[in-house]
Design an enzyme around this catalytic site. Structure first.
Site, PDB file in Angstrom:
ATOM      1  N   GLY A   8       0.826  -1.195   0.000  1.00 13.82           N
ATOM      2  CA  GLY A   8       0.000   0.000   0.000  1.00 13.82           C
ATOM      3  C   GLY A   8       0.865   1.252   0.000  1.00 13.82           C
ATOM      4  O   GLY A   8       2.057   1.207   0.337  1.00 13.82           O
ATOM      5  N   CYS A   9       0.274   2.364  -0.361  1.00 22.37           N
ATOM      6  CA  CYS A   9       1.045   3.609  -0.487  1.00 22.37           C
ATOM      7  C   CYS A   9       1.576   4.071   0.870  1.00 22.37           C
ATOM      8  O   CYS A   9       2.746   4.432   1.001  1.00 22.37           O
ATOM      9  CB  CYS A   9       0.204   4.687  -1.140  1.00 22.37           C
ATOM     10  SG  CYS A   9      -1.444   4.907  -0.422  1.00 22.37           S
ATOM     11  N   TYR A  10       0.704   4.056   1.891  1.00 22.45           N
ATOM     12  CA  TYR A  10       1.158   4.483   3.218  1.00 22.45           C
ATOM     13  C   TYR A  10       2.213   3.533   3.784  1.00 22.45           C
ATOM     14  O   TYR A  10       3.220   3.994   4.331  1.00 22.45           O
ATOM     15  CB  TYR A  10      -0.024   4.582   4.184  1.00 22.45           C
ATOM     16  CG  TYR A  10      -0.950   5.760   3.970  1.00 22.45           C
ATOM     17  CD1 TYR A  10      -0.499   7.067   4.134  1.00 22.45           C
ATOM     18  CD2 TYR A  10      -2.282   5.575   3.633  1.00 22.45           C
ATOM     19  CE1 TYR A  10      -1.363   8.156   3.963  1.00 22.45           C
ATOM     20  CE2 TYR A  10      -3.155   6.655   3.463  1.00 22.45           C
ATOM     21  CZ  TYR A  10      -2.688   7.933   3.630  1.00 22.45           C
ATOM     22  OH  TYR A  10      -3.542   8.997   3.476  1.00 22.45           O
TER      23      TYR A  10
END
Lengths: 343, 343, 343, 343
Positions: D148-150
């Protein structure tokens, strides 16, 4: 073939930094020199952390430290600076992003930019760097003057219609909207976020120096005098120019005819997209592309041609690299993005 | 005097919510009813947390729950909705922010908006709500149709020049740039942040419905037909319209003459600032003010009049409240800001 | 009662201009003096066209031209300037928006802001201008020091929890995000649009001067030492601060208990909205309101209190006017908006 | 070597379109298939005019039309979709940008994402696509789950400190700020310009699904349980994530020690810049780079590690291409920008 050894004079401004970005991943170029006047001695990565991965340690030099014998030299300087420097530059490919050598007649430059030109004798050695329109001249030239951002957008957009005499060369209205990077990187009361965000305004009404440039180049293409009014506006975005150009039709051509003329003129051009939809600046962000279309208003007869580009891409550094590719005999598209960064 | 009891039909859209904001601190008004079609039953504070301090518990009702006998009723609905509702509304001051009753000739409405008008007989009872130009008619009327946002900006800006026959009524080019709130609060692919931020584009070229509205009202003021082309653009900001209007001069008046004519026409008007500087939308943010100026291009003769306002303020809800003040006999400026929220 | 005659020293900065905006429509105040150091002699309307409708001709004076005997004087100056001026000001209501008199202990000021304080003897005459927490002291005081923007947001948000000993006074993490107007109106490389738009970054990590201010005031409320780390961030917007505050719970109170404590603490406060939903800065834009909530993370136990306000409104000029209203015996809400300008 | 024949399933979303942009200029890849569920049949250039120059005529297909035998297949679909599709895909390099196969324990996925996993037996065949940390596993794998991006931002930033036991694995606070493209391209009330511009707010407090992903991967690196609270925020920008991570130190290492540990861990990594200055998201815009630093607060002892990246670049499509390069035995940096588009 070993990469061309290139220098960037004026790498600290936005156009210069965009050159550095493009050249850093250009397979046919190797940046061996970069200078900045007030920031000489600093690392380019400190000014532009976006470049830290490719130029972690490169320090900006003084302009006068430019070595001789480079394969290509880019000048990205405020107007007036190139004319003092060019005589000392020894390179088979000189690409000037400033305004000093954009006009056929030096007097036009002097009228609009002020002061006596310092190198009028060199003026005619410069080709005008609008590749799609003057490719052969650029290929033959040792020096190229890269067009202004607004002229690039509006001239490319109107050229097919004026050259084919589909529209009148007078009564032209160019209404353009630009992102703020066009105003440069120096902090000014008019470019701080508080002044720009959530704001739109016109500026330099009737007085913008890109006006005579548009008139001259369009006149050359139309083979008659072109008279236009140009009104630039500032919008709250980093990059992008949208030029909305109003012209009177010469005949009864339909919208389809006009669109065909535009599409035909740019057939095969890698960086020009003629679209049925209305162009948006964002589609060109970070690229060397220009998107354009044309409409005809049934009620009033006005022809409206609209072009969009990235003022730092096709409108400045991208186009400069495109010129250099042509001058150096490289594939014209080398190192240049066709796609915009979206969203 | 006890505050007027007012209702807001269509309080869930941006214009309606701006009405709620303005009316919440209006000393002469008391909001006793607010409705929303798809959001009926919800708290307005849940839709607009910005209103939580003043309307913590107010729930939106159905339009048809509007009580009779209110002192004033605002309609902030999509076009076509008012014409079905007005007959059932019993109030001495009806202020419609939609397009249904903006045209003298119902046929013009039908041509541009489509469908047969549902209340053509009521059309002539509506005054056109441009207070600075039609104050007396508004004061006498029981129903007012509030102008569109673009017409407000461009008509007010060009009116003094056209009315005084200083410019030609044909060959008018209106190039306008708007913030995105003009497109409403419903989520659309074209209004999401990713599509709007860092983007400028034209839309509805030759086809925007505000075109005939401008032509009609300006024609009324010029006492002859006005023909214009109107090109709206979208810029990445919440609020604001900048209208850049190009006209051919009729005579040899100077820029100073034109500016004088503009200043004289609006002398004493509280919400109009005629400025020497170029207007910016941000200066009017959140207010009911319009800023304007005019320039004459020495080279080409074009007259360029530029106006800036907040499309939700003077361009919609602010102007609606101004109309209501006039209709109710209140001080015209009551509850309206003259200053913009800046930065 | 005739309006209070007020002066604004430092009207050219953002906080000063916001004071001018608020005071221009304040029914109990009449601005009779406004000064700016580097812009003395200029019209405020030229610096802020947003004020052209209300102050078309008012010119900024020199600070030292401030007349004596005004009913209220606002100082909106860089830190260090007030301490040199205050002795010469003769007014029953002095409201200082700077940092010079915010600390109980002058040594704390000197540690964080540098240099020897020029008026340490006057320090204890200043009340701390957080009206919701120190209303009585402010009402009694002749001089008030308006809190910093970040302390206003974070102290108001955490105060009910710390005062009721529901959270630990140590291990507090304050992570805040601010719009750019907090950095002032002077053009800086870090505040130009090109540096701010499409960017988020932290700044002044471990070093922001609002840190000791938060610790002191929270410590006073908790009646024990409070230790916190504060990390400010810059986001691409004009106005707004969001403070996300992490604290360890002292007991087993539920989220509902914490929210109740917060709501109870601010019951009846006109400018505080305690909400179940998550606060957003935009809901407070242009207003004097603060929105806040609190959550408890079931998995880790962390208590997260979040507050949002307009840094120029409740975080500066709005709060300053609120203080003045209290000091002058006016209705506390006079001239202040509760609703945010949205969108 | 002829280019790899690749397919993009889910090309109509932002991550999918970014894949199309990157792959269009990737010298080792040739996009032979692209699909979109609701937009099947449309030209990708109509959805994304930014791609009109490279894919003028390519039409999106249905997912199920994916041919077999492609050299690489990218899945850019909403969570839950991949688990239904993977069994039918026959390719030596499957790169899934969704969440379905990110967890070692399928139960964690089911707890946070809901519903019974449809392909639990395939879960362990997926490598976790954080190249800098799991390069060898990725090189050996036929299937990769892109983080995921985070988690990409925060795990890469904290990994060196946790792996070296310089910070405590509990009491971790991750406060992150994201641009809006992370919320996808579907129009939502929360993602329209009017809701996002000039606004900052937290969302999904204590409830974001990237929380367990961070805990699991960091726990694997720390070789003990990691417990953290994660609070995402939305800022008004298109792209970018800034993760500000607070940790308690285990020992008395200085800021320099911590920075050395971080720099050493990523020595030689092309896409990681460990900087002394504070990272900004904009420096990474459009690139596959992550910039990071670490600070130690002398007063409170907190260690603050800060990382910045482009959520669609290194946080999604860029990293996916980086994984594919590794899986296909290409130069890892092929087709990926190191420099950010600035300004």
């Amino acid at each position: 073939m070993s990469p061309a050894r290139v220098g960037v004079v004026g790498a600290s401004g936005y156009a210069g930094a965009e050159l550095m970005r493009l050249l850093s991943s250009h397979p046919g170029a190797d940046v061996v020199f970069a200078s900045g006047s007030s920031s000489a001695g600093q690392k380019i990565a400190d000014l532009y952390p976006s470049l830290s991965g490719v130029f972690p340690d490169l320090r900006l030099r003084q302009h006068q430290d430019l070595p001789t014998g480079l394969d290509a030299v880019f000048l990205a300087l405020p107007h007036g600076a190139s004319q003092k420097l060019v005589r000392s530059i020894d390179s088979p490919a000189l690409i000037d992003l400033g305004a000093d050598f954009r006009f056929t007649d030096v007097a036009t430059y002097e009228d609009w930019y002020g002061g006596a030109h310092q190198a009028p004798d060199l003026n005619e050695s410069f080709a005008y760097g609008l590749v799609e329109l003057f490719r052969d001249e650029i290929a033959r030239a040792n020096a190229v003057s890269v067009p202004g951002c607004y002229p690039t957008a509006s001239v490319l957009t109107m050229a097919p219609l004026l050259a084919a005499e589909l529209v009148e060369p007078s009564s032209v209205v160019v209404n353009a909207i630009s992102g703020v990077s066009g105003a440069g990187r120096d902090p000014k009361p008019t470019t701080i976020f508080g002044a720009v965000a959530e704001n739109v305004a016109a500026y330099a009404v009737s007085a913008h120096r890109h006006t005579p440039e548009m008139e001259e180049i369009l006149g050359r293409l139309a083979v008659q005098d072109v008279s236009l009014i140009f009104t630039p506006h500032l919008a709250p975005m980093n990059r992008g120019i949208l030029a909305t150009c109003y012209m009177r039709p010469t005949g009864s051509e339909t919208e389809e005819d006009l669109l065909d003329a535009m599409a035909t003129a740019y057939k095969g051009e890698h960086f020009v997209s003629v679209t049925e939809g209305l162009p948006s600046t964002k589609a060109t962000q970070g690229s060397n592309s220009i998107h354009m279309t044309v409409r005809k208003d049934q009620r009033t007869g006005w022809v409206v041609a609209i072009g969009a580009l990235d003022n730092l891409g096709k409108g400045a550094a991208g186009q400069a690299v495109q010129c250099a590719n042509v001058m150096l005999g490289l594939e014209e598209t080398t190192g240049l993005a066709t796609t915009g960064v979206y969203p």
